[in-house]
Design a protein around this motif. Sequence first.
Motif: not given
Length: 93
Positions: A84, A87, A90-91
């Motif tokens: 998480e 992620e 990366e977001d």
Amino acid sequence: ISTFNSLLVSMSRLYRSESDRMLGGVCGGIAEAYDMDATLVRLLVVLVSLSGVGSPLLAYLIAWIIIPSESEVKIQKVTDIEAERVEESEDKE
């Protein structure tokens, strides 16, 4: 928020206890998951076994095979949290 939700889900996950075990840790894990005394869970299994209702010993053996150990659940929890974080980073990029 998603990290908090996944933490709640993995905290309430059923696992075989490694610290409170007599045989495979199944009763200890059930007791921890439902905030009960492990001795009470063990006594219930014995009483049901003696009463002849169903096959709790077979159910115990199946649970021993199917339910993951405490360390496997903890490793999975750490892996999920790290995934998480990746992620989320990366977001942001």
